[in-house]
Scaffold this active site. Sequence first.
Site, short mmCIF file in Angstrom:
data_model
loop_
_atom_site.label_atom_id
_atom_site.label_comp_id
_atom_site.label_asym_id
_atom_site.label_seq_id
_atom_site.Cartn_x
_atom_site.Cartn_y
_atom_site.Cartn_z
N HIS A 234 0.86 -1.18 0.00
CA HIS A 234 0.00 0.00 0.00
C HIS A 234 0.90 1.24 0.00
CE1 HIS A 234 -2.92 2.89 1.68
NE2 HIS A 234 -3.88 2.01 1.42
N ASP B 64 2.73 -4.59 8.08
CA ASP B 64 1.54 -3.75 7.99
C ASP B 64 0.34 -4.69 8.14
OD1 ASP B 64 -0.73 -2.48 7.09
OD2 ASP B 64 0.12 -1.84 5.18
N GLN C 32 -4.82 -5.39 7.02
CA GLN C 32 -5.80 -6.34 6.47
C GLN C 32 -5.81 -7.67 7.23
OE1 GLN C 32 -8.02 -5.52 4.23
NE2 GLN C 32 -7.14 -3.49 3.89
N LYS D 1 -10.57 -0.47 10.43
CA LYS D 1 -10.70 -1.70 9.63
C LYS D 1 -10.94 -2.91 10.54
CE LYS D 1 -7.35 -0.07 6.19
NZ LYS D 1 -8.16 0.52 5.14
N CYS E 25 -4.73 2.20 -3.69
CA CYS E 25 -3.49 2.79 -3.14
C CYS E 25 -2.31 1.85 -3.35
CB CYS E 25 -3.65 3.15 -1.66
SG CYS E 25 -4.88 4.42 -1.36
#
Lengths: 135, 406
Positions: B121, B198, B201, B224, B364
Amino acid sequence: MTDQLYQDRIVALAKAKTGAGKLTAPTKSARRDNPLCGDRVIIDVRLDDGGKIAEIAHQVRGCLLCQASASALASVAVGRNAAGIEKVRLDAERAIGREEGEAGEPFAAFAPVRSHKSRHECVLLPFEALKEALS
Amino acid sequence: MSFDVSAVRRQFPILSQIIDGQPVHYLDNGASAQTPDAVLDAVRVYETTSRANVLRGVHRLAERATEAYENARVEVATFLGVDPMEVVFTGGCTAAINLVAYSYGSLLRAGDRIILSELEHHSNIVPWQLLRQRSGIEIDVVPVTVNGRIDLNALPRLLTPRTKLISLAHVSNVTGTLVDVHAVVTLARTVGAKVMLDGAQRAPHGPLDLPAMGIDFYAFAGHKAYGPNGIGVLWAKAELLEAMPPFHGGGSMIGRVTFAETTWAPPPRRFEAGTPPIGPAIGLGAACKWMRGLDWKEAHAHEMALVERLMDGLQKIDGTALFGPGSTQNRYPVLSFLLDGVHPHDVAQTLDSFGVAVRAGHHCCQPLMDRFDLDGTTRVSIAPYNDNTDIDALLTGVQHAARTLR
């Protein structure tokens, strides 16, 4: 289904691909990207001695609305200078509700975009590229 | 006992509404998930019974607010399997990565190298480019396979003695692929590099055991993960946080301030300058507690069954192609697809007219789109509250787009 954004006239404009492609010897070219959605328009123009558009072509990597707008713009651009193109843009902005008044053809077809504010830039991106090419 | 999706759905009030005569088929969870009553209630309780600033006040409301804020840190730490003092509240996942790029990055020198991947991202690319501009580090990029996975076979040849950090998406926000953390950590250790994930998700799909993963930094976003927006988390090993200088200066992050010199508070406060997002942090604590209350073995099986239903349905529509793996192995329920001759935004707009919310575009991830020469994809991202009706409504919409837009 809740609405009819993709009405037949918009789909037909996109499929017509009027002016799609490149010019072999453009007087000017410009590319504009929409960083939010990634749409990209490249416009080539050949200008006559008076600064009017003699020939126009566009390459669109973008959505159907952007393709339809580029196609509609190409269909009325020849013979116009920058001021004349601004008048066409006024039609587009009227169609999508950004300006008061009744939109002329062919941009009246874009009236269904009015309530989809996130898509207004899709319609206007070809104008941005052409404005830069004519500047 | 099978997963009771109805019981989960009932906890999310937004899902029961009707918009323009249609139910909400929310499949854009990778952008922002929805929020359960437990989170909404926790925020409301704070705002109506304990609202005050944290840490400094001596009155009862300030005491309550501070306790609730620190309890939220404990909830997040429990969810991640770490010490609460290693949990830093930030403004979001992007803010957490920027914190590392700035503060840990300030410990790096010109010529030091970090490794990213092609599927990152922008939030895990641009902060490192800013660091490169500031301090002259070098960025190496691991390529992606045709199946949308980070090509770890290419990682060893990028490692050098100057490699200080490998920062990768735990789960891709485009393809849903899960990175092989053990392999990355093993390779990183051969040159003494740190590993950052990261987790934007991955965190929404159940508790983690970060120490067992052997990584050094982890970031995720509250919104999220069924929490409020405006809140995110950075976890880092205590010794790293201790070595890192502050990111932002202001109140709360100091030891002692004089005009001659200022000393820093110990972590995590060193990295929480100013009044933090108190209500959102409390909401995120509640979201982590709510997630820990789910049976994730069942929830994940439910999510992946929906992915299978989606893949099966898409295959029956002429002109569709998956972008990413065609199986449910080593992935999470994020799936991108293409519809030949129809731009992803037009697919998504058509789906909206069927009451289906998805995301379309470059997500992104412009370098990933460039790698595959794509304008974008249509992305479906699934949460435990999604059900078969959501997938079936989406498939009906895709069929309509295929029939009318090309």
